[in-house]
Design a protein around this motif. Sequence first.
Motif, PDB file in Angstrom:
ATOM      1  N   TRP A  12      20.610   4.950 -10.943  1.00 31.54           N
ATOM      2  CA  TRP A  12      19.500   5.598 -11.678  1.00 31.54           C
ATOM      3  C   TRP A  12      18.608   4.565 -12.347  1.00 31.54           C
ATOM      4  O   TRP A  12      17.381   4.722 -12.399  1.00 31.54           O
ATOM      5  CB  TRP A  12      20.051   6.579 -12.718  1.00 31.54           C
ATOM      6  CG  TRP A  12      20.499   7.860 -12.106  1.00 31.54           C
ATOM      7  CD1 TRP A  12      21.789   8.250 -11.873  1.00 31.54           C
ATOM      8  CD2 TRP A  12      19.656   8.931 -11.614  1.00 31.54           C
ATOM      9  NE1 TRP A  12      21.806   9.502 -11.272  1.00 31.54           N
ATOM     10  CE2 TRP A  12      20.523   9.933 -11.098  1.00 31.54           C
ATOM     11  CE3 TRP A  12      18.281   9.143 -11.545  1.00 31.54           C
ATOM     12  CZ2 TRP A  12      20.041  11.126 -10.537  1.00 31.54           C
ATOM     13  CZ3 TRP A  12      17.811  10.324 -10.988  1.00 31.54           C
ATOM     14  CH2 TRP A  12      18.674  11.300 -10.489  1.00 31.54           C
ATOM     15  N   TYR A  18      14.446  14.240  -7.398  1.00 37.22           N
ATOM     16  CA  TYR A  18      14.167  14.279  -8.843  1.00 37.22           C
ATOM     17  C   TYR A  18      12.903  15.081  -9.175  1.00 37.22           C
ATOM     18  O   TYR A  18      12.851  15.812 -10.160  1.00 37.22           O
ATOM     19  CB  TYR A  18      14.065  12.858  -9.416  1.00 37.22           C
ATOM     20  CG  TYR A  18      13.896  12.880 -10.918  1.00 37.22           C
ATOM     21  CD1 TYR A  18      15.003  12.959 -11.754  1.00 37.22           C
ATOM     22  CD2 TYR A  18      12.621  12.867 -11.495  1.00 37.22           C
ATOM     23  CE1 TYR A  18      14.859  13.019 -13.127  1.00 37.22           C
ATOM     24  CE2 TYR A  18      12.476  12.928 -12.875  1.00 37.22           C
ATOM     25  CZ  TYR A  18      13.598  13.003 -13.676  1.00 37.22           C
ATOM     26  OH  TYR A  18      13.449  13.079 -15.034  1.00 37.22           O
ATOM     27  N   LYS A  78      15.605  19.508 -19.810  1.00 36.69           N
ATOM     28  CA  LYS A  78      16.081  18.803 -18.598  1.00 36.69           C
ATOM     29  C   LYS A  78      17.446  19.324 -18.159  1.00 36.69           C
ATOM     30  O   LYS A  78      18.206  19.851 -18.960  1.00 36.69           O
ATOM     31  CB  LYS A  78      16.159  17.303 -18.896  1.00 36.69           C
ATOM     32  CG  LYS A  78      14.774  16.662 -19.002  1.00 36.69           C
ATOM     33  CD  LYS A  78      14.714  15.461 -18.095  1.00 36.69           C
ATOM     34  CE  LYS A  78      13.299  14.911 -18.051  1.00 36.69           C
ATOM     35  NZ  LYS A  78      13.275  13.451 -17.962  1.00 36.69           N
ATOM     36  N   VAL A 107      17.837   8.860 -16.535  1.00 34.55           N
ATOM     37  CA  VAL A 107      19.006   9.747 -16.424  1.00 34.55           C
ATOM     38  C   VAL A 107      20.234   9.029 -16.964  1.00 34.55           C
ATOM     39  O   VAL A 107      20.492   7.869 -16.642  1.00 34.55           O
ATOM     40  CB  VAL A 107      19.230  10.177 -14.950  1.00 34.55           C
ATOM     41  CG1 VAL A 107      20.544  10.919 -14.795  1.00 34.55           C
ATOM     42  CG2 VAL A 107      18.066  11.053 -14.481  1.00 34.55           C
ATOM     43  N   GLU A 120      20.931  14.509 -17.716  1.00 37.83           N
ATOM     44  CA  GLU A 120      22.250  13.877 -17.861  1.00 37.83           C
ATOM     45  C   GLU A 120      23.232  14.376 -16.815  1.00 37.83           C
ATOM     46  O   GLU A 120      23.179  15.531 -16.392  1.00 37.83           O
ATOM     47  CB  GLU A 120      22.816  14.136 -19.269  1.00 37.83           C
ATOM     48  CG  GLU A 120      22.679  15.559 -19.697  1.00 37.83           C
ATOM     49  CD  GLU A 120      23.003  15.801 -21.180  1.00 37.83           C
ATOM     50  OE1 GLU A 120      24.045  15.313 -21.645  1.00 37.83           O
ATOM     51  OE2 GLU A 120      22.216  16.505 -21.842  1.00 37.83           O
TER      52      GLU A 120
END
Length: 432
Positions: A56, A25, A1, A63, A32
Motif C-alpha cells: 500500500w 481502490y 472509508k 491504507v 483500513e
Amino acid sequence: KVKIATIGGGSSYTPELMEGFIKRYAELPIGEIWLVDVKAGAEKQAIVGQMAQRMWDATPYDVQIHTTLNREEALKDADFVTTQFRVGQLDARVKDERIPFSYGLLGQETNGAGGMFKAFRTIPVILEIVEDMKRLCPDAWLINFTNPSGMVTEAVLRYGQWEKVIGLCNVPVVAKMGEAETLGVPQADLIYKFAGVNHFHWHQVADKKGRDLTPQLIDKLYEESSGLPKNIFDVPFYKEQLQQMNMIPCGYHRYYYRFEEMLNHGLKEYATVGTRAQQVKAIEHELFELYKDPHLDYKPKQLEQRGGAYYSDAACETIASIYANKNTEIVVSTRNNGAVLDLPADCAVEVTAYVGGAGARNVAFGPLPTAERGWLQMMKSMELLTIEAAITGDYGTALQAFISNPLVPSGETATRVMHELLIAHKAYLPQF
Ligand code: NAD
Ligand code: G6P
Ligand code: MN
C-alpha cells in the motif's frame, strides 16, 4: 472509508488480496485492513502484514494494515469480512491427505475423506465468527474463501442464519481465463453459465449472439487442456462423455469421472514426492522468504504455483461489486433460490450470478442431464450430512457422510480411516 477484516490474515495469499484491492481502490476506497490470525500463525501474520503495508505504501493511497490476534477488535464496525483461515494450519492438511492415502484411499484437501474432515474442523469456527459478526458488525458482508468453500457457505446460511454471505473459489476464474485463450476470444465476448456446487459444477459458454460454443470448446480442450488450477493433475476427460452432456466439468470432476487414474496418480505422488500439503509447505517457505525482503512491495510471481492463484479476482471484485452496486457477473456460492432446479431452493449452490448491493442474483441454469442430476444430488446430500455431523458431532451422521461420499469406498477400511482421522484431529474436533 471502508473497513475490511480478514480472518486468516497470515495466509500467503494475503498479497494477492492486497493487489486486488489496490487495483480497485477508485471504486472501493478502503481505509483500513485488519489481518486476524491465531497464535500458531502469528509469525506468518507479522511477515505478511509488513509486506501488505509495503504494497500500500508503494501506492498513492493511505491504507493502514493492522495485525491482531483479537478477532473482536478487527470485526468491530467492519464493512466486509473475508475469511481465508485453515484450522490446524498445514499440519492438519498433511493428516487429511496422508491418512487416507496410507490406507489406499484418495487424500485431498476438499474431496473425499480429507474434505469432510476439513469441514468438521472449520464449520464450528465459521459459526463462531458469524455470532461475533451479529454483535460487532451486523451490516457486514461475509466473503468466504475458506475451504470447503461450498459447505462453509451452506453452514453459514443454514445454521448461522446469516444471509449476507458469498462463497468464492478461483476454479471458475481460472477456467474462464484459460478457455477464452483456448477459444482465441476476449473473455468479455463470452457468456458463461455455471451450475452445481463448489468443486463440483459444470458450465456452458456462448458468444454474444447466443450461439453455443460448448461443443467447439470441448473439441479444443481435448487438443490442449486449459483453465486448470496448479494443484490438479491433468488426466483428460472422456471426450464422448463431455459431448453427451454438452457441458464442461470443473477440474475437480476428474476425481469422480476418472477415479481410478486420479487415485493411482495420488498414491504414486504420496509414495514419492509426498502429499500436496507437503509440496505446499515447500512453496510457502519460498514465498515467506521473499515476503521477508524489506524491498519487496508487489505480489511475487511465485504465488502462481499455488492452486488458489487469482482468487482476488473473485474476492475483490465481489466486494467492489457489492459496495458500488456494479451487478458484475461472478460465479459464487450462494442460496440456490431455484437456479439449479435439481436441488432444493434453500441450499447453497455455485452458480453464475449478478453481484450488486443486495448480494447475488442467480442466473437460472435449467435442468441437468440425467447422469449429472444424479451425481449432484448425491454430492449435496453428502455435503448436508457432513455439515450436520460437523455441528452435532454425531458419529452415525459422520459415518453416513463417509458412506455416501463417492470417493470413499465403504467398509472396514473407510471406517478405520475415519477413526484414525478423528483421533489425529482430536484437538480441533471438540464436538466429537
Ligand atoms: P494457511 O495454512 O496459510 O492458513 C491461513 C491462516 O489461517 C494461517 O496463518 C493460520 O494460522 C490461520 N488460522 C487458523 N485458524 C484460525 C482461526 N481460528 N482464526 C484466524 N486465523 C486462523 O492456509 P492457506 O493455504 O493460505 O489457505 C487458507 C484457506 O483458504 C484454506 O482454508 C484453504 O483451503 C482456502 N483456499 C481456498 C481456495 C478456494 O478456491 N476457495 C483456494 C485456495 C485456498
Ligand atoms: C484451488 C482450489 C482450492 C484448492 C486449492 C489448493 O484449486 O480452488 O479450493 O483447495 O487450489 O491449492 P494448493 O496450492 O493449496 O494445493
Ligand atoms: Mn476452490
